[in-house]
Design an enzyme around this catalytic site. Sequence first.
Site, PDB file in Angstrom:
ATOM      1  N   ASP A 159       0.835  -1.213   0.000  1.00 44.40           N
ATOM      2  CA  ASP A 159       0.000   0.000   0.000  1.00 44.40           C
ATOM      3  C   ASP A 159       0.869   1.263   0.000  1.00 44.40           C
ATOM      4  O   ASP A 159       2.009   1.239   0.461  1.00 44.40           O
ATOM      5  CB  ASP A 159      -0.919  -0.025   1.230  1.00 44.40           C
ATOM      6  CG  ASP A 159      -2.098   0.929   1.090  1.00 44.40           C
ATOM      7  OD1 ASP A 159      -2.384   1.368  -0.042  1.00 44.40           O
ATOM      8  OD2 ASP A 159      -2.730   1.235   2.119  1.00 44.40           O
ATOM      9  N   HIS A 188       2.943   3.643  -8.786  1.00 43.85           N
ATOM     10  CA  HIS A 188       2.758   2.227  -9.128  1.00 43.85           C
ATOM     11  C   HIS A 188       3.984   1.697  -9.867  1.00 43.85           C
ATOM     12  O   HIS A 188       4.432   0.576  -9.624  1.00 43.85           O
ATOM     13  CB  HIS A 188       1.505   2.044 -10.001  1.00 43.85           C
ATOM     14  CG  HIS A 188       0.222   2.403  -9.296  1.00 43.85           C
ATOM     15  ND1 HIS A 188      -0.052   1.984  -8.016  1.00 43.85           N
ATOM     16  CD2 HIS A 188      -0.850   3.142  -9.693  1.00 43.85           C
ATOM     17  CE1 HIS A 188      -1.240   2.449  -7.656  1.00 43.85           C
ATOM     18  NE2 HIS A 188      -1.750   3.166  -8.654  1.00 43.85           N
ATOM     19  N   LEU A 246      11.110 -20.457  -4.798  1.00 43.01           N
ATOM     20  CA  LEU A 246      10.139 -19.583  -4.137  1.00 43.01           C
ATOM     21  C   LEU A 246       8.841 -19.600  -4.932  1.00 43.01           C
ATOM     22  O   LEU A 246       8.859 -19.509  -6.161  1.00 43.01           O
ATOM     23  CB  LEU A 246      10.673 -18.139  -4.069  1.00 43.01           C
ATOM     24  CG  LEU A 246       9.672 -17.043  -3.686  1.00 43.01           C
ATOM     25  CD1 LEU A 246       9.239 -17.184  -2.228  1.00 43.01           C
ATOM     26  CD2 LEU A 246      10.264 -15.652  -3.909  1.00 43.01           C
TER      27      LEU A 246
HETATM   28  C1  IPE Z   1      -5.478  -2.756  -0.578  1.00 41.96           C
HETATM   29  O1  IPE Z   1      -5.066  -1.427  -0.745  1.00 41.96           O
HETATM   30  C2  IPE Z   1      -5.410  -3.485  -1.878  1.00 41.96           C
HETATM   31  C3  IPE Z   1      -4.071  -3.672  -2.428  1.00 41.96           C
HETATM   32  C4  IPE Z   1      -2.951  -3.362  -1.838  1.00 41.96           C
HETATM   33  C5  IPE Z   1      -4.042  -4.263  -3.727  1.00 41.96           C
HETATM   34  P1  IPE Z   1      -6.143  -0.261  -0.910  1.00 41.96           P
HETATM   35  O2  IPE Z   1      -5.373   1.013  -0.942  1.00 41.96           O
HETATM   36  O3  IPE Z   1      -7.027  -0.531  -2.041  1.00 41.96           O
HETATM   37  O4  IPE Z   1      -6.947  -0.402   0.449  1.00 41.96           O
HETATM   38  P2  IPE Z   1      -7.975   0.584   1.173  1.00 41.96           P
HETATM   39  O5  IPE Z   1      -9.089   0.829   0.219  1.00 41.96           O
HETATM   40  O6  IPE Z   1      -7.242   1.838   1.498  1.00 41.96           O
HETATM   41  O7  IPE Z   1      -8.393  -0.153   2.387  1.00 41.96           O
HETATM   42  C1  IPE Z   2      -1.326   0.275  -3.480  1.00 38.71           C
HETATM   43  O1  IPE Z   2      -1.128   1.656  -3.449  1.00 38.71           O
HETATM   44  C2  IPE Z   2      -1.499  -0.266  -4.882  1.00 38.71           C
HETATM   45  C3  IPE Z   2      -2.850  -0.714  -5.216  1.00 38.71           C
HETATM   46  C4  IPE Z   2      -3.848  -0.756  -4.390  1.00 38.71           C
HETATM   47  C5  IPE Z   2      -3.068  -1.169  -6.560  1.00 38.71           C
HETATM   48  P1  IPE Z   2      -2.343   2.665  -3.510  1.00 38.71           P
HETATM   49  O2  IPE Z   2      -2.645   2.957  -4.929  1.00 38.71           O
HETATM   50  O3  IPE Z   2      -3.462   2.169  -2.691  1.00 38.71           O
HETATM   51  O4  IPE Z   2      -1.693   3.958  -2.817  1.00 38.71           O
HETATM   52  P2  IPE Z   2      -2.391   4.913  -1.759  1.00 38.71           P
HETATM   53  O5  IPE Z   2      -2.898   4.054  -0.657  1.00 38.71           O
HETATM   54  O6  IPE Z   2      -3.476   5.628  -2.475  1.00 38.71           O
HETATM   55  O7  IPE Z   2      -1.287   5.819  -1.306  1.00 38.71           O
HETATM   56 MG    MG Z   3      -4.015   2.379  -0.760  1.00 36.10          MG
END
Ligand code: IPE
Ligand code: IPE
Ligand code: MG
Length: 244
Positions: free
Chosen positions: A19, A36, A130
């Site tokens: 995240d 990303h 792995l």
């Molecule tokens: C959780 O992250 C999903 C992934 C890391 C793929 P999100 O950023 O989507 O989660 P929420 O919505 O903040 O809980």
């Molecule tokens: C995690 O990073 C990647 C995915 C959920 C695909 P986010 O895109 O959720 O990044 P934040 O949480 O908005 O910073």
């Molecule tokens: Mg996120």
Amino acid sequence: MLELLDKNKLPKHIAIIMDGNGRWAKERGKDRLYGHQHGVLSVRDVVEGCAEIGIQYLTLYAFSTENWNRPENEVNALMELLVSTIRKEAETLQKNGVRLNVIGDIDTLPKQCIEELHEAIEMTSQNTRLNLVLALSYSAKWEILQACKKIANDVKNDTLHLDQINDNTFKQYLTTVNIPDPELLIRTSGEYRISNFLLYQIAYAELYFTNTHWPDFRKENLVEALLNYQNRERRFGKISEQLK
Ligand code: IPE
Ligand code: IPE
Ligand code: MG
């Protein structure tokens, strides 16, 4: 830093909620896609780290069922990034003895993603160093519900009896069949929630949260999480004295 780890106390399976890509990019005045893209570098480093340390299973939460609700341009960019990354990294996975697998509602992914994934899964299927599991279009509620439907169907068809349903049989209906439950779950970027990830499988996992955004997460951060894990006492309902 790897030498600080107790080789006899390693988890077999680490799961990571990657995240913070968006916030990482925003802090740099860039758009979310930039985050990303940098997250892919962390994936590469952590996969390599897990292979070096001797972890057997690494599950990465890459795209949730709920992530389909993001703006269309972000969803499309993520799918394109997935395709190009698999294409670029497949050889490296192969060279490093990494076997690729996916869990999730894969049929909902764009055709090109599915094809690219199938190819890489097939190509790496003999590797044993792995197991890398990508959770794509995955959510735990979806997984548990599809398991319940299949079980109901098997009961109806008399191939399964009610009294045969226990933890072990239930696991056979989950997408993680044949994968041991993760002992360690890591979430980056300072959010203290599970966001619909592996709800059944993490019943007794150790949870580790770090403020580090995913694009900054490297092997050293993984080792830090593992050292923290190795200092915990996993009691499974017993008392300390029973574990000695
Ligand atoms: C959780 O992250 C999903 C992934 C890391 C793929 P999100 O950023 O989507 O989660 P929420 O919505 O903040 O809980
Ligand atoms: C995690 O990073 C990647 C995915 C959920 C695909 P986010 O895109 O959720 O990044 P934040 O949480 O908005 O910073
Ligand atoms: Mg996120």
